[in-house]
Design an enzyme around this catalytic site. Structure first.
Site, PDB file in Angstrom:
ATOM      1  N   ASP A 163       0.823  -1.221  -0.282  1.00  0.00           N
ATOM      2  CA  ASP A 163      -0.200  -0.029   0.070  1.00  0.00           C
ATOM      3  C   ASP A 163       0.946   1.159   0.042  1.00  0.00           C
ATOM      4  O   ASP A 163       1.667   1.450   0.946  1.00  0.00           O
ATOM      5  CB  ASP A 163      -0.932  -0.091   1.142  1.00  0.00           C
ATOM      6  CG  ASP A 163      -1.758   1.146   1.342  1.00  0.00           C
ATOM      7  OD1 ASP A 163      -1.691   2.194   0.458  1.00  0.00           O
ATOM      8  OD2 ASP A 163      -2.449   1.411   2.415  1.00  0.00           O
ATOM      9  N   LYS A 172       2.652  11.599  -3.289  1.00  0.00           N
ATOM     10  CA  LYS A 172       1.665  10.789  -4.006  1.00  0.00           C
ATOM     11  C   LYS A 172       0.735  11.884  -4.698  1.00  0.00           C
ATOM     12  O   LYS A 172       0.126  11.598  -5.797  1.00  0.00           O
ATOM     13  CB  LYS A 172       0.682  10.162  -3.045  1.00  0.00           C
ATOM     14  CG  LYS A 172      -0.054   8.879  -3.788  1.00  0.00           C
ATOM     15  CD  LYS A 172      -0.732   8.088  -2.918  1.00  0.00           C
ATOM     16  CE  LYS A 172      -1.664   7.133  -3.567  1.00  0.00           C
ATOM     17  NZ  LYS A 172      -2.376   6.359  -2.287  1.00  0.00           N
ATOM     18  N   GLU A 175      -7.443   0.672  -4.207  1.00  0.00           N
ATOM     19  CA  GLU A 175      -7.338   0.508  -2.729  1.00  0.00           C
ATOM     20  C   GLU A 175      -8.659  -0.024  -2.215  1.00  0.00           C
ATOM     21  O   GLU A 175      -8.752  -0.953  -1.451  1.00  0.00           O
ATOM     22  CB  GLU A 175      -6.985   1.916  -2.297  1.00  0.00           C
ATOM     23  CG  GLU A 175      -5.443   2.285  -2.421  1.00  0.00           C
ATOM     24  CD  GLU A 175      -5.021   3.593  -2.403  1.00  0.00           C
ATOM     25  OE1 GLU A 175      -5.840   4.448  -2.027  1.00  0.00           O
ATOM     26  OE2 GLU A 175      -3.944   3.784  -2.823  1.00  0.00           O
ATOM     27  N   ASP A 204     -13.593   5.278   1.086  1.00  0.00           N
ATOM     28  CA  ASP A 204     -11.865   5.119   1.560  1.00  0.00           C
ATOM     29  C   ASP A 204     -11.537   6.617   1.311  1.00  0.00           C
ATOM     30  O   ASP A 204     -11.334   7.188   0.628  1.00  0.00           O
ATOM     31  CB  ASP A 204     -11.330   4.359   0.366  1.00  0.00           C
ATOM     32  CG  ASP A 204      -9.716   4.100   0.631  1.00  0.00           C
ATOM     33  OD1 ASP A 204      -9.467   4.883   1.826  1.00  0.00           O
ATOM     34  OD2 ASP A 204      -8.975   3.509   0.021  1.00  0.00           O
TER      35      ASP A 204
END
Lengths: 248, 632
Positions: free
Chosen positions: B9, B71, B172, B194
């Site tokens: 992850d 990211k 994810e 999420d």
């Protein structure tokens, strides 16, 4: 790799599994289970279905899941490159086929395309391309809507004008909302009509399967469906225009 | 044995690596014993790259040597990140050309986002290698479901730069559903909400006898806990300026201290009704502000509310109403906030699941997918993931409109075939502009790439028929191939990615191969274990000639002999963990022998004998673990 490709070419001709040489099945070898090279095929044949329009969605879903369990690229991560790319291509075919056949309207449109009808002219994209290019798109107004459309287009023009100017015309809005309700009703009624056409089409195909010559009937039902699909997208476009003006 | 595949992850704030231990996914801790590796990369004074917890202190002390939340920059261009730059202390290289992949400055060097992510990935790779004692080369890496093609490609590039073969990019929320689905094995529809550090995803899945079919997904790749932090930081900075007349906006160190304090407060407010934001400012002054949960919720509600529309759209696309959703699942650290939980409860009209640690569940799911790709196990044998593409794929048509060729929420792999022709006699090139997004006009969509079809045989205008196949693979990444149908020639395609590294650039960035070092590490561990085995075997030989040996029971001696044989056998193999295991067992079994020898040594000593003649081995102390009787 080149021997694989060569034997694949040969297998395609010989209807043999490229890997073990046994009888080939449509997607995987029945003897060794290996995925077979993709061949050009229509979506009905991909699922081993006749070109009929009544499809049991549950059954189609089961088939889709069963084939996904054999063709998905996740299962070929450790396979040789050639098999990996076949699985990628075949599972994309599977997904495209399932997506197209799952939905009653796309299924009908796809069948019409297979029957040699060009529906491109009716698509939203074609409308937009024409609009952006400032050209008039060829589109047949369904005869039963002709009068209504003429009136509606003028009203829409007026409503757009109002919107631009920040003016409000409640009575025009009410009228447009009524039209929208009526068009929605027409649109929904098309589903039942489509079902009747499907039944008719499937009956014709059944007769063709039993060896009858049904060319005239086939063309007749086909054209009926083309008309229906056109009317449907025409009404949908009108409703979309109304939504733009009125808000959802 | 097949090569091991780990699940990673790669998060905005934290990253984790996990693997499947038998039938259960397990997080692999770092050297410090901690599961979470902060996605922070720093460059120390010696030019050494530091990752994770140890890099965090650089954020405060020498902010120009560290970077976090990178990211947010993956797969993006200079013009995309203007807003980001106001809120995050990213320092872009000054010499960036238009259309060039971003480069971020760390001290006097500059790195692209994929390179920085690669350092985080390499750290996780090392953690896994230390854990297994063998090289790890293959991984499944998770990405936000709403990542576009460029962001996915950038993540895959990061893997390659780190020396990892990324077998699959998994979304994810889908990964999280795999982790939950492993135990539950139920059929039905689930919604996965999420909300992480920097991204938000909503995915709606249908579970059917082990098939996890995503029906719709939506999200925002720039919405998360970071945004909440930024709101709180802004308030604190205003306060400080108002109360103390200090403008700290340009003071990187102070902002980082405040960031840490507001994050602590945010976390505290998930379990208590009020807390204090406390920061020691440069110059020793103390900033303190009490904040109640109610006030906090008032501040962050606009951020949290931004998740509502994507949820509605996803449900609409799935053709479902809230009462048709069987379960809702919470993923991501930000879902610990009570306000977020309440929102999910209201949206889906049910109590959401949060049994699995919301920081770890994505990595655990990635490990499940890694196991499936690696050939599966009993726990995963019927499991298959069918994911979708989050954004529509289109090509630019006349007048700048986008003709959609693959619609969003299409199951991937998905493909579309389009035909192109020429407009001018003798034309040998055709350009295709490929975009991603839902808007009608090309200028409002995300440009993916411009494809230049070359080598078309010269023919009158409109005669060539070039068939172009667009295929979105199982990673959600586009592949394009073209063929001129009249000549049957495979057309040459030149790709100009709008936001991405070329293959060649990636090749040049690949971190100096650590393969040798890895091999060395594995070899060294085996050699060390063997040496240890030799030591204990030698010591045991000596023990046998000691009178203490005679004091053991027959059973004790038998067990020692069995375990001794075991050590002799496994030490010839390559598995250092097996060797160590056998040594440990033998150590345990010889514990009493060692004690007895010690006793006799002591009594011999009391009788006035020297150590050496006490028949005890070389050393002055009793040898246990027996291997310890080793002096250099």
């Amino acid at each position: 790799m080149s021997t694989d490709t060569k034997s694949a070419e040969k297998a395609k001709l010989a209807h043999e599994c490229w890997s073990c040489g046994a009888m080939r099945a449509a997607h995987f070898c029945e003897s060794c289970g290996r995925v077979q090279p993709p061949v050009p095929t229509d979506y009905f044949s991909f699922f081993g279905l006749p070109r009929k329009l009544n499809i049991d969605p549950k059954q189609l879903e089961r088939e889709f899941y069963a084939m996904s369990r054999k063709l998905h690229p996740d299962l070929f991560v450790r396979a040789v490159d050639q098999e990996q790319s076949w699985s990628l291509e075949k599972s994309s075919q599977l997904n495209d086929a399932y997506r197209t056949l799952k939905d009653p309207v796309t299924r009908t449109e796809y069948l019409l395309k297979l029957e040699g009808v060009n529906l491109e002219e009716q698509s939203k994209t074609a409308t937009e391309t024409a609009r952006a290019a400032g050209t008039q798109k060829k589109q047949m107004v369904p005869p039963d809507l002709l009068e209504e459309v003429f009136e509606l287009n003028m009203q829409l023009e007026e409503a757009r004008m109002n919107k631009k100017m920040g003016e409000d015309d409640p009575s025009l809005k009410t009228e447009l909302a009524d039209t929208r309700r009526r068009l929605d009703g027409k649109f929904n009624a098309l589903a039942a009509e489509l079902q009747r056409d499907w039944d008719e089409w499937d009956a014709v195909i059944a007769r063709a399967e039993s060896g009858e010559i049904v060319d005239t009937e086939r063309t007749a039902v086909r054209d009926k469906m083309v008309d229906l699909v056109n009317r449907r997208s025409y009404i949908r476009n009108l409703v979309r225009d109304l939504n733009e003006v009125l808000g959802n | 044995m097949a090569e091991r595949v780990v699940g990673i992850d790669l998060g905005t704030t934290n990253s984790l690596v996990a693997y499947m231990d038998g039938n259960h996914p397990v997080i692999i801790p770092g050297e410090d014993g901690v599961n979470l590796v902060p996605s922070v990369v720093a460059l120390d004074a010696n030019g050494q790259v530091i990752v994770g917890n140890s890099a965090r202190k650089f954020l405060i002390e020498t902010a120009d040597r560290a970077v976090y939340s990178v990211k947010r920059l993956m797969g993006r261009g200079k013009e995309d990140v203007r807003d980001e730059l106001k809120l995050f202390p990213f320092r872009l290289a000054e010499d960036l050309a238009d259309g060039e992949v971003l480069r971020i400055k760390l001290a006097d060097k500059s790195y692209t986002p994929p390179e920085i992510s690669a350092y985080v990935l390499r750290q996780l790779k090392h953690n896994a290698e230390r854990f297994f004692g063998s090289p790890v080369k293959q991984a499944v890496v998770t990405v936000p479901a709403y990542f576009n093609d460029a962001q996915r490609q950038a993540t895959k590039d990061a893997g390659r730069i780190a020396g990892l073969d990324v077998l699959r990019l998994v979304n994810e929320p889908t990964a999280a559903s795999l982790a939950y689905g492993l135990d539950k094995r139920k059929n039905g529809t689930i919604a996965v909400y999420d909300l992480g550090g920097g991204t938000f995803d909503i995915s709606i899945l249908k579970l059917n006898d082990g098939i996890f079919e995503v029906i719709a997904t939506n999200g925002d790749t720039h919405l998360g806990g970071d945004d909440i932090d930024n709101l709180l930081i802004a308030i604190a900075l205003d306060d400080i300026q108002g109360d103390m007349g200090l403008d700290l906006r340009r003071n990187g160190e102070a902002v980082q201290r405040i960031r840490k304090a507001v994050i602590d407060a945010k976390i505290a407010l998930s379990s208590s009704e009020k807390t204090v934001i406390a920061v020691e400012l440069p110059g020793g002054k103390l900033y303190q502000r009490e904040i109640t949960r109610e006030a906090f919720e008032g501040i962050v509600r606009p951020v949290v509310d931004r998740t509502v529309e994507p949820c509605r759209q996803a449900m609409k696309d799935a053709g479902l109403t809230p009462d048709q959703i069987d379960e809702a699942v919470l993923v991501g650290g930000s879902t610990r906030i009570p306000l977020v939980r309440q929102l999910v409860r209201d949206l889906f009209q049910r109590e959401p699941h949060c049994e699995l640690n919301s920081d770890e569940v994505v990595a655990l799911g990635a490990a499940v997918q890694a196991n499936i790709l690696g050939g599966g196990s009993q726990a995963t044998q019927d499991m298959l993931l069918l994911d979708v593409t989050p954004l529509s794929l289109g090509i630019e048509a006349l007048g700048g409109v986008v003709a959609k060729i693959i619609h969003r929420n299409s199951t991937i792999p998905a493909s579309a075939t389009e035909h192109f022709t020429t407009g001018v006699e003798g034309q040998t090139n055709v350009a295709i502009h490929v975009l991603q997004g839902e808007r009608e006009l090309a200028k409002d969509c995300r440009s993916l790439a411009r494809f230049d079809l070359k080598g078309i045989p010269p023919m009158p205008a409109g005669l060539p028929r070039i068939e172009v196949k667009f295929l979105i693979d199982a990673n959600g990444i586009l592949q394009v191939s073209a063929r001129e149908q009249r000549s049957g020639k495979q057309a040459e395609i030149q790709v100009q990615p709008s936001y991405g590294l070329t293959d060649e650039q990636v090749e040049n960035m690949i971190l100096e191969s650590f393969d040798y070092a890895e091999q060395d590490l594995a070899q060294r561990q085996v050699i060390e274990a063997r040496n240890e085995a030799e030591t204990i075997l030698t010591a045991l030989e000596k023990g046998r000639s000691n009178q203490a040996w005679q004091h053991l029971t027959d059973d004790e001696r038998k067990i020692i002999e069995i375990l001794e044989a075991e050590v002799r056998e496994v030490k010839e193999g390559q598995d250092f963990q097996a060797i160590r295991g056998a040594i440990d067992a033998l150590n345990q079994a010889t514990m009493r022998l060692a004690e007895l020898m010690m006793d006799s040594a002591v009594s011999s000593a009391l009788k006035g004998k020297t150590m050496e003649s006490a028949d005890m081995g070389e050393g002055p102390v009793a040898p246990h673990p027996i291997g310890k009787a080793e002096f250099k």
